[in-house]
Design a protein around this motif. Structure first.
Motif, PDB file in Angstrom:
ATOM      1  N   UNK C 170     -12.800  -1.926  -3.502  1.00 41.76           N
ATOM      2  CA  UNK C 170     -13.604  -2.983  -2.858  1.00 41.76           C
ATOM      3  C   UNK C 170     -13.752  -4.226  -3.790  1.00 41.76           C
ATOM      4  N   UNK C 171     -14.214  -3.964  -4.832  1.00 38.63           N
ATOM      5  CA  UNK C 171     -14.408  -4.817  -5.769  1.00 38.63           C
ATOM      6  C   UNK C 171     -13.245  -5.810  -6.212  1.00 38.63           C
ATOM      7  N   UNK C 172     -12.064  -4.953  -6.301  1.00 36.00           N
ATOM      8  CA  UNK C 172     -10.831  -5.604  -6.592  1.00 36.00           C
ATOM      9  C   UNK C 172     -10.344  -6.688  -5.428  1.00 36.00           C
ATOM     10  N   UNK C 173     -10.563  -5.947  -4.229  1.00 40.95           N
ATOM     11  CA  UNK C 173     -10.261  -6.454  -3.011  1.00 40.95           C
ATOM     12  C   UNK C 173     -11.095  -7.925  -3.017  1.00 40.95           C
ATOM     13  N   UNK C 174     -12.303  -7.706  -2.980  1.00 36.92           N
ATOM     14  CA  UNK C 174     -13.100  -9.000  -2.823  1.00 36.92           C
ATOM     15  C   UNK C 174     -13.022  -9.950  -4.036  1.00 36.92           C
ATOM     16  N   UNK C 175     -12.688  -9.630  -5.148  1.00 33.34           N
ATOM     17  CA  UNK C 175     -12.320 -10.724  -6.228  1.00 33.34           C
ATOM     18  C   UNK C 175     -11.102 -11.181  -5.908  1.00 33.34           C
ATOM     19  N   UNK C 176     -10.071 -10.569  -5.240  1.00 32.60           N
ATOM     20  CA  UNK C 176      -8.860 -11.307  -5.010  1.00 32.60           C
ATOM     21  C   UNK C 176      -9.054 -12.172  -3.722  1.00 32.60           C
ATOM     22  N   UNK C 177      -9.666 -11.644  -2.636  1.00 34.29           N
ATOM     23  CA  UNK C 177      -9.777 -12.524  -1.678  1.00 34.29           C
ATOM     24  C   UNK C 177     -10.796 -13.786  -1.642  1.00 34.29           C
ATOM     25  N   UNK C 178     -11.884 -13.480  -2.322  1.00 35.30           N
ATOM     26  CA  UNK C 178     -12.910 -14.591  -2.401  1.00 35.30           C
ATOM     27  C   UNK C 178     -12.442 -15.697  -3.181  1.00 35.30           C
ATOM     28  N   UNK C 179     -11.583 -15.331  -4.071  1.00 33.79           N
ATOM     29  CA  UNK C 179     -11.072 -16.525  -5.091  1.00 33.79           C
ATOM     30  C   UNK C 179      -9.965 -17.138  -4.324  1.00 33.79           C
ATOM     31  N   UNK C 180      -9.382 -16.303  -3.373  1.00 33.19           N
ATOM     32  CA  UNK C 180      -7.968 -16.975  -2.549  1.00 33.19           C
ATOM     33  C   UNK C 180      -8.835 -17.741  -1.407  1.00 33.19           C
ATOM     34  N   UNK C 236       2.218 -12.497  -8.017  1.00 32.65           N
ATOM     35  CA  UNK C 236       1.527 -11.341  -8.754  1.00 32.65           C
ATOM     36  C   UNK C 236      -0.028 -11.609  -8.297  1.00 32.65           C
ATOM     37  N   UNK C 237      -0.174 -11.987  -6.954  1.00 35.22           N
ATOM     38  CA  UNK C 237      -1.321 -11.844  -6.365  1.00 35.22           C
ATOM     39  C   UNK C 237      -1.865 -10.541  -5.608  1.00 35.22           C
ATOM     40  N   UNK C 238      -0.806  -9.622  -5.612  1.00 31.82           N
ATOM     41  CA  UNK C 238      -1.107  -8.366  -4.967  1.00 31.82           C
ATOM     42  C   UNK C 238      -1.640  -7.094  -5.207  1.00 31.82           C
ATOM     43  N   UNK C 239      -2.409  -7.373  -6.330  1.00 29.08           N
ATOM     44  CA  UNK C 239      -2.985  -6.236  -7.231  1.00 29.08           C
ATOM     45  C   UNK C 239      -3.964  -5.381  -6.172  1.00 29.08           C
ATOM     46  N   UNK C 240      -4.390  -6.212  -5.172  1.00 31.92           N
ATOM     47  CA  UNK C 240      -5.679  -5.246  -4.568  1.00 31.92           C
ATOM     48  C   UNK C 240      -4.816  -4.394  -3.410  1.00 31.92           C
ATOM     49  N   UNK C 313       0.531   5.068  -1.716  1.00 34.93           N
ATOM     50  CA  UNK C 313       0.802   4.057  -2.954  1.00 34.93           C
ATOM     51  C   UNK C 313       2.347   3.535  -2.637  1.00 34.93           C
ATOM     52  N   UNK C 314       3.158   4.858  -2.516  1.00 31.87           N
ATOM     53  CA  UNK C 314       4.817   4.231  -2.398  1.00 31.87           C
ATOM     54  C   UNK C 314       4.819   3.311  -1.031  1.00 31.87           C
ATOM     55  N   UNK C 315       4.122   3.665  -0.230  1.00 31.96           N
ATOM     56  CA  UNK C 315       4.111   2.852   1.196  1.00 31.96           C
ATOM     57  C   UNK C 315       3.452   1.575   1.063  1.00 31.96           C
ATOM     58  N   UNK C 316       2.427   1.478  -0.049  1.00 32.66           N
ATOM     59  CA  UNK C 316       1.745   0.146   0.065  1.00 32.66           C
ATOM     60  C   UNK C 316       2.757  -0.774  -0.768  1.00 32.66           C
ATOM     61  N   UNK C 317       3.451  -0.204  -1.914  1.00 38.28           N
ATOM     62  CA  UNK C 317       4.233  -1.141  -2.506  1.00 38.28           C
ATOM     63  C   UNK C 317       5.561  -1.612  -1.603  1.00 38.28           C
TER      64      UNK C 317
END
Lengths: 106, 496, 516
Positions: C170-180, C236-240, C313-317
């Motif tokens: 959740x923290x990673x997701x928020x960091x990415x999306x809030x900055x975006x 490189x914005x896919x980390x979440x 995870x395979x499906x995610x990538x």
């Protein structure tokens, strides 16, 4: 230097003196005294500068409005002093301290 | 409402209803709660009536006792006053409902809370209505004393220390302001805002400039702009929840309003370099306040530091507004209104969590936030506005500021405005995140009356709805706004 | 401007609002329902989903006959909130409304007996509301509003499980999306100060200032794409995205196929087509870098997928890779490529949601989370793996599945635009897709099971006659993947039918390019 400017400068000096004391002294009673000296200074400026003589022939044309205002200001200052003293007394009764201490964020 | 009453009558009622109620509450402590609630509802009603009247018929005036300026005292309600009065009324009536439940079991606090709170409300309303520099000083001091006494209400050492520090700062700020008034009186021979404004462009230079500087300095101190914010977190963090809400949401706004009033109506809205300086302090406040908020371990201190950051936004708007962005003035005001509603909601939510869990350590909030979904929702919705996400009031304010910043090519400010929002998201979610982790421990819990939860939610919802009402509020803010001609006159004066 | 509704067409202005309300109101009501009131909650959710689908169907009919649906609400002094339904929005609307219905059914089955269901379904509905709002946004401000709402409403879903891993995700997701979100806001306001409008238009609305502010517009393009690119999981914005896999399966399905990732991709489409206009964007020289980013994302995602043992995870990538087909189709400037990109919006959604449903079924029924545990699972759960196989083959691009149509048009488009390198990217990606999907299929169907399967809990008391009717897992879990698998086959087979996704995409591309 006119009389008005003289009294204003004295007032300003009191303000600066009070501000200095307010900052350097830790004891709360001294801080309250410093504030009182500051307010006296401000009142002096107020009264002093307001003693304008728009008409050279009427040297005593004192303006009554600022005097009324300063009277109000004195009442306010007394109230502030009273409130501050009450709080300080209570603080001392509770903790034995008469300074604010460095309790920031606590 | 009663259409027969004219605007002056509403203006008098707005001040004298809470004043009379405060005295009655003091005289009849046993009936304080019911008296206070009735007075709160009544005050809110007359305030909304006055706001509608101002929106419909334009700026309202009344001369106290029928004496005209320069001797008499003028009360004036324009759009700016009306907007802040209305916000105060909304927060006031909700906080009153909350306080009725909050102090139910605490007879001592109850007896003192109601008269002091109503007195504070009186001072706020009088401040927003005064068009007289000295009368403003008196209301400012009244406000300060009421606020200090309320801060000390908890009675603990922390509360007392916070209150004393607050009192010293408040009196110092007022004295600085009064010194300015004295110098202006010397220059202009009046304390009426209109008369002083008219004389300012021709006033003797150093005296009026020193006066302006002294007044501004005093008000900045009272508004807790960085680096004069040191007194705010201890005071706001140690007071009881409804008091914190009132202090953060309303009291700080009052001195900001006065600063704005002076800037716009007395000094004419110019002053490029002063605005740049204050803007710089605002930037520092946004960043410093947000970072410190993020680092707090106690919820109420977090919210208090968030206030420091949000005040920064109000000042950050000054350079944008002075450079010719009418939208930036609206943006700053909008942020002030939205912050008032959202911050009150946050402190009320914090009060609920504190009561429920018996503490406000953020790391251990999980059990409380699980059981109080409404409170958490209120906190989160208020957070949305603080973060500046659409469609909240905070978003509209930030949008207007961003628009002005881009139009003037000030990309540095753009970055700060956005960064403040991102940091706000970080500290809001630091709290909200606990809602989704299972409670680690159970503790002995006190119940929270539903009224306390709903009043927090009401204010948070209002902060969101504010984002949809700009088409209604924007015209109100324009009522009686300072004419642009004066701004240019002042610009010439300050440039010379 | 000031009137709330256009007085001439009140019903048509209300319809977009009703489409929003059909998930918003059930969502809000569900929050207040007790955990035990399963029937009421399910009825509300499904009722809302059916209602939304019906209204969207009604609007398809209307748009096909030239009807316009538009709702304006004043928000700022000079900017309105605009909900508007056109061909492109309908494509996304149908996708989200249809898949919401399916996912709701699946989620009801999946979350049986798990805690916090009211909270889950409440946010689930809000999340779809935001997605539908994104689909119907008539200007960039409205888009921004619903895009941010999507961020806020998906966060609780991502962290729903409440574990430490979920919290970190959740923290990673928020960091990415809030900055975006901050980037998107900056780009939006900046654009507004330049153009004075934000209303989406078929050829974009920056034409008037394109000559005077090329540098600013390029920066704005970067900001906007950066803003939506996080949700679209552009490298490189896919980390979440891979981390968000800790969420329950229906959430992953929704995040990947419908809501978040797709909203990001849809945002890219909108920004290129309706904000800048494809020709203006090409003239600015921003489509080349975008295509490059898309190509890198496609290859990188596939490569990473190859090395994941965790099925989700395979499906995610794989999602990271596949969603960029849409971006690639948009960035290769040309009508046929656009058709390929836009149609992939739907195709990828249908196929990927099938895969996630199947992965969820495996995890729920047999406790399988890893590819290495899937030996012989096709014998135990033939229906689930059948659906999985169809979707996986579609992803690889085997004709006549949906994925083939997308890749066919993308390749044609690249040739039409006179560039060859996207072709190689597509070929490489297809080979990689095969390389990470075929081993799964092989293991599932051909290998012997390594460990005995746990018996389904319900089979103990059922007799031999009931045994035949006993499905391999709960009906609610089995039906959704079967439906979506069938759908991904059908939209490939019947791609030339009048209202197939392909035909809609042709219609949209025609509008953008005046293509004969």
């Amino acid at each position: 230097m006119t009389q008005a400017v003289f009294w204003a400068l004295i007032g300003m000096a009191l303000v600066v003196l009070g501000l200095y004391a307010l900052i350097v002294h830790a004891h709360l009673l001294r801080k309250v005294l410093a504030l009182n000296i500051m307010s006296s200074g401000v009142f002096l400026v107020f009264i002093g500068l307001a003693r304008r003589t728009p008409d050279a022939d009427a040297p005593m044309a004192a303006d009554p409005v600022p005097q009324a205002m300063v009277l109000t200001g004195i009442v306010v200052a007394v109230a502030a002093t009273g409130l501050a003293l009450a709080l300080i007394v209570r603080l001392r009764a509770l903790t034995g301290r008469t300074t604010l201490g460095d309790d920031m964020g606590d | 409402m009663l259409p027969v009453l004219a605007a002056p009558a509403w203006m008098l009622a707005v001040v004298f209803v809470p004043l009379a109620a405060a005295l009655l509450c003091f005289l009849l402590p046993r009936r304080a709660v019911i008296l206070g609630l009735v007075a709160a509802v009544l005050t809110a009603a007359v305030t909304f009536a006055l706001t509608l009247e101002v929106a419909a018929a334009g700026t309202a005036h009344t001369l106290l006792g029928g004496w005209a300026a320069p001797l008499g005292i003028l009360w004036r309600a324009d759009g700016l006053s009306a907007a802040l009065l209305a916000m105060t009324a909304l927060v006031g009536v909700t906080v009153s409902l909350y306080a009725a439940a909050y102090f139910r079991d605490d007879a001592h606090a109850r007896v003192f809370f109601w008269p002091l709170w109503l007195l504070l409300w009186t001072a706020l309303n009088a401040l927003y209505l005064s068009a007289d520099l000295f009368n403003l000083y008196v209301t400012l001091e009244l406000l300060g004393f009421a606020a200090v006494s309320l801060t000390a209400l908890g009675g603990g050492a922390a509360a007392l220390t916070g209150a004393i520090r607050y009192l010293l700062v408040s009196v110092l700020g007022s004295l600085s302001y009064l010194l300015g008034v004295a110098l202006l009186y010397h220059s202009c021979g009046s304390v009426d805002i209109g008369l002083v404004a008219a004389c300012i462009p021709d006033a003797p230079r150093p005296a009026s400039q020193v006066a302006a500087a002294a007044m501004m300095a005093g008000l900045i101190l009272k508004t807790a702009l960085f680096p004069f914010h040191f007194w705010l977190p201890p005071a706001h963090g140690s007071a009881p929840a409804p008091v914190s809400a009132v202090l953060s949401a309303l009291v700080v706004k009052a001195s900001f309003y006065l600063l704005l009033r002076l800037w716009l109506d007395v000094l004419g809205g110019g002053g490029r370099w002063a605005a740049e300086l204050l803007g710089l302090l605002g930037v520092a406040a946004v960043l410093w306040g947000s970072v410190l908020a993020l680092r707090q371990e106690r919820l109420k201190l977090l919210i208090a530091y968030s206030t420091v950051a949000q005040i920064g936004y109000l000042f950050l708007a000054l350079p944008l507004a002075v450079a010719g962005g009418a939208a930036a003035w609206t943006g700053a005001l909008y942020l002030a209104l939205a912050h008032g509603l959202a911050k009150a909601a946050m402190f009320l939510s914090a009060g609920n969590l504190l009561r429920f869990g018996g503490h406000d350590r953020i790391a251990e909030l999980d059990s409380a936030v699980h059981r109080l979904p409404l409170t958490l929702t209120a906190f989160a919705l208020a957070g949305v506005s603080i973060m500046g996400l659409p469609p909240s009031g905070g978003f509209i304010g930030k949008w207007l500021l961003l628009k002005a910043a881009f139009a003037q090519g000030r990309f540095g400010l753009v970055v700060v405005i956005l960064l403040g929002g991102v940091l706000a998201a970080a500290y809001v979610f630091k709290v909200v995140g606990h809602a989704f982790t299972p409670a680690a421990r159970e503790r002995r819990l006190r119940t929270v009356p539903p009224g306390m939860e709903w009043s927090a939610l009401l204010l948070a919802a209002a902060a969101i709805v504010l984002g949809l009402t700009l088409p209604l509020i924007s015209p109100l803010l324009q009522v009686g706004a300072a004419p642009a001609a004066m701004a240019t006159a002042f610009a010439a004066w300050s440039a010379a | 401007m000031s009137a709330l509704f256009d007085p001439r067409l009140p019903a048509d202005a209300l319809l977009p609002l009703l489409v929003l309300a059909s998930s918003l109101l059930p969502g809000l009501v569900v929050f207040f329902l007790g955990e035990a009131r399963v029937r009421t909650r399910t009825a509300l959710n499904l009722g809302g989903a059916f209602l939304k689908l019906a209204m969207v169907g009604w609007m398809i009919w209307g748009v096909y006959h030239g009807q316009r649906y538009e709702l304006r609400l004043p928000l700022l002094d000079d900017l309105d909130l605009v909900l508007r339904v056109g061909a492109l929005s309908l494509l996304f609307l149908v996708l989200s409304a249809g898949l919401w219905l399916v996912t709701t059914v699946y989620a009801v089955g999946y979350l049986e007996h798990s805690p916090h269901r009211s909270r889950f379904f409440g946010f689930f509905s809000l999340c779809v509301t935001a997605t539908v709002g994104v689909a119907m946004a008539g200007n960039l401000l409205t888009f921004l509003l619903f895009f941010e709402m999507l961020t806020l409403t998906t966060y609780p879903l991502v962290v729903h499980r409440g574990t430490e891993a979920a919290r970190e995700a959740g923290v990673v997701y928020l960091t990415h999306t809030v900055l975006a979100g901050a980037l998107l806001l900056a780009g939006t306001v900046w654009l507004y100060t330049l153009t004075g409008t934000l209303t989406f238009a078929p050829q974009g609305f920056v034409g008037d200032v394109a000559d005077s502010h090329p540098a600013a517009l390029t920066a704005i393009f970067a900001l906007l794409i950066g803003g939506v690119g996080v949700k679209a999981a552009l490298v490189p914005l896919h980390g979440w995205l891979p981390r968000a896999m800790v969420a329950p399966a229906p959430v992953s399905a929704l995040l990947h196929a419908v809501a978040v990732v797709k909203a990001g991709a849809f945002g890219v489409v909108l920004i290129v087509y309706d904000v800048f206009g494809i020709e203006q964007a090409a003239a600015l020289g921003v489509t080349g870098p975008l295509a490059l980013v898309a190509a890198v994302t496609i290859v990188y995602g596939s490569l990473r997928a190859l090395f994941q043992d965790d099925l989700k995870r395979r499906l995610a990538f794989s999602t990271v890779s596949q969603v960029s087909y849409i971006v690639l189709g948009v960035a290769i400037v040309g009508p046929l490529a656009s058709v390929g990109g836009i149609v992939h919006l739907v195709h990828q959604g249908v196929m990927k949601i099938t895969l996630f449903f199947c992965a969820g079924n495996l995890a729920e029924t047999l406790g399988i989370h890893k590819v290495s545990e899937m030996n012989g699972v096709g014998r135990r759960m033939p229906w689930t793996m059948g659906a999985f196989t169809i979707a996986a083959l579609g992803m690889i691009g085997v004709p006549p599945m949906a994925g083939f149509i997308s890749k066919w048009y993308l390749s044609l488009g690249a040739l039409e635009a006179g560039v060859h390198w996207p072709l190689y990217v597509l070929i490489a990606s297809s080979l990689l897709n095969a390389a990470y999907f075929l081993p799964i299929l092989h293991a599932a169907w051909m290998r012997e099971p390594t460990t005995p399967w746990p018996e389904p809990a319900t089979s103990a008391q059922s007799g031999s006659s009931a045994r035949r009717l006993q499905p391999e897992t709960g009906w609610l879990l089995l039906l959704p993947p079967l439906v979506t698998a069938a759908l991904s086959l059908l939209i490939g087979l019947f791609a030339s039918m009048p209202v197939s996704p392909l035909e809609w995409s042709l219609l949209i591309a025609e509008r953008e390019f005046h293509y004969p």
